[in-house]
Design a protein around this motif. Sequence first.
Motif, PDB file in Angstrom:
ATOM      1  N   THR A  44      47.577  35.674  32.930  1.00  0.00           N
ATOM      2  CA  THR A  44      47.115  35.030  34.157  1.00  0.00           C
ATOM      3  C   THR A  44      48.141  33.988  34.583  1.00  0.00           C
ATOM      4  O   THR A  44      48.993  33.591  33.791  1.00  0.00           O
ATOM      5  N   TRP A  45      48.051  33.546  35.822  1.00  0.00           N
ATOM      6  CA  TRP A  45      49.009  32.587  36.370  1.00  0.00           C
ATOM      7  C   TRP A  45      49.151  31.405  35.408  1.00  0.00           C
ATOM      8  O   TRP A  45      48.156  30.797  35.007  1.00  0.00           O
ATOM      9  N   TYR A 145      52.134  38.437  40.139  1.00  0.00           N
ATOM     10  CA  TYR A 145      50.722  38.115  39.929  1.00  0.00           C
ATOM     11  C   TYR A 145      49.958  38.452  41.191  1.00  0.00           C
ATOM     12  O   TYR A 145      50.415  38.152  42.308  1.00  0.00           O
ATOM     13  N   ASP A 148      44.451  37.432  42.767  1.00  0.00           N
ATOM     14  CA  ASP A 148      43.431  36.908  41.851  1.00  0.00           C
ATOM     15  C   ASP A 148      44.051  36.139  40.675  1.00  0.00           C
ATOM     16  O   ASP A 148      43.328  35.665  39.793  1.00  0.00           O
ATOM     17  N   GLY A 149      45.402  36.039  40.636  1.00  0.00           N
ATOM     18  CA  GLY A 149      46.062  35.309  39.572  1.00  0.00           C
ATOM     19  C   GLY A 149      46.316  36.104  38.317  1.00  0.00           C
ATOM     20  O   GLY A 149      46.833  35.574  37.337  1.00  0.00           O
ATOM     21  N   ARG A 150      45.978  37.417  38.323  1.00  0.00           N
ATOM     22  CA  ARG A 150      46.211  38.250  37.147  1.00  0.00           C
ATOM     23  C   ARG A 150      47.593  38.906  37.218  1.00  0.00           C
ATOM     24  O   ARG A 150      48.055  39.293  38.284  1.00  0.00           O
ATOM     25  N   ARG A 152      50.296  41.589  37.269  1.00  0.00           N
ATOM     26  CA  ARG A 152      50.307  42.990  37.687  1.00  0.00           C
ATOM     27  C   ARG A 152      51.582  43.707  37.252  1.00  0.00           C
ATOM     28  O   ARG A 152      51.589  44.919  37.115  1.00  0.00           O
TER      29      ARG A 152
END
Length: 199
Positions: A44-45, A145, A148-150, A152
């Motif tokens: 995550t971010w 990212y 949604d901050g995930r 990728r």
Amino acid sequence: MKGPSTRGWLMLAGALWLGGIGAGVVALARYSMTPGVAPVTAATWPEGARLTRGTGRPVLVMLAHPKCTCTRASLAELAEVMAHVDRRADAFVLFLRPEGLEDGWEQGDLWRTAASIPGVTVLRDPDGLEAKRFGATTSGHVVLYGADGRLRFSGGITVARGHVGDSAGREALERVLSEDGEGGGTPVYGCALEERREL
């Protein structure tokens, strides 16, 4: 008993010379195809990252060494990505500036190249703090990212060190940006950010 003729010595010297060239070519090819250390990228971010994520938009970040000649190819591939995906992400290139070096040390040719790519913001990365937050160990490492901050995508977008052309990394990154999917990771080809801090 007669010793080797001059011609024989010349043939031997020629064979050794060709063998040396061949070994050098093989070593260079092996080096260009050897990726950097595999990164460990945050899922995550990263907490504390100084980049601000825009609302509802993916963020793409390339971590780079301003003196790494391999990075020129990574920037060329980034320009292709940005042209193909029509600026679907906020994009940044962060250039390492080791502690103690003069202001502007990082703003050379590669900085100007990155700044010329439409849709890309170029910033300095003092002492590589952002590279550490994103888990980058090799110049040219790209992370993407989602809104949604995930995470990728994480990896390189060249096929080898300093080589421009179609690569699995660039294709995966473009696919993720176009389809909003998952791209996994690919090897990063470039100079080590830690070992070559003051090139």
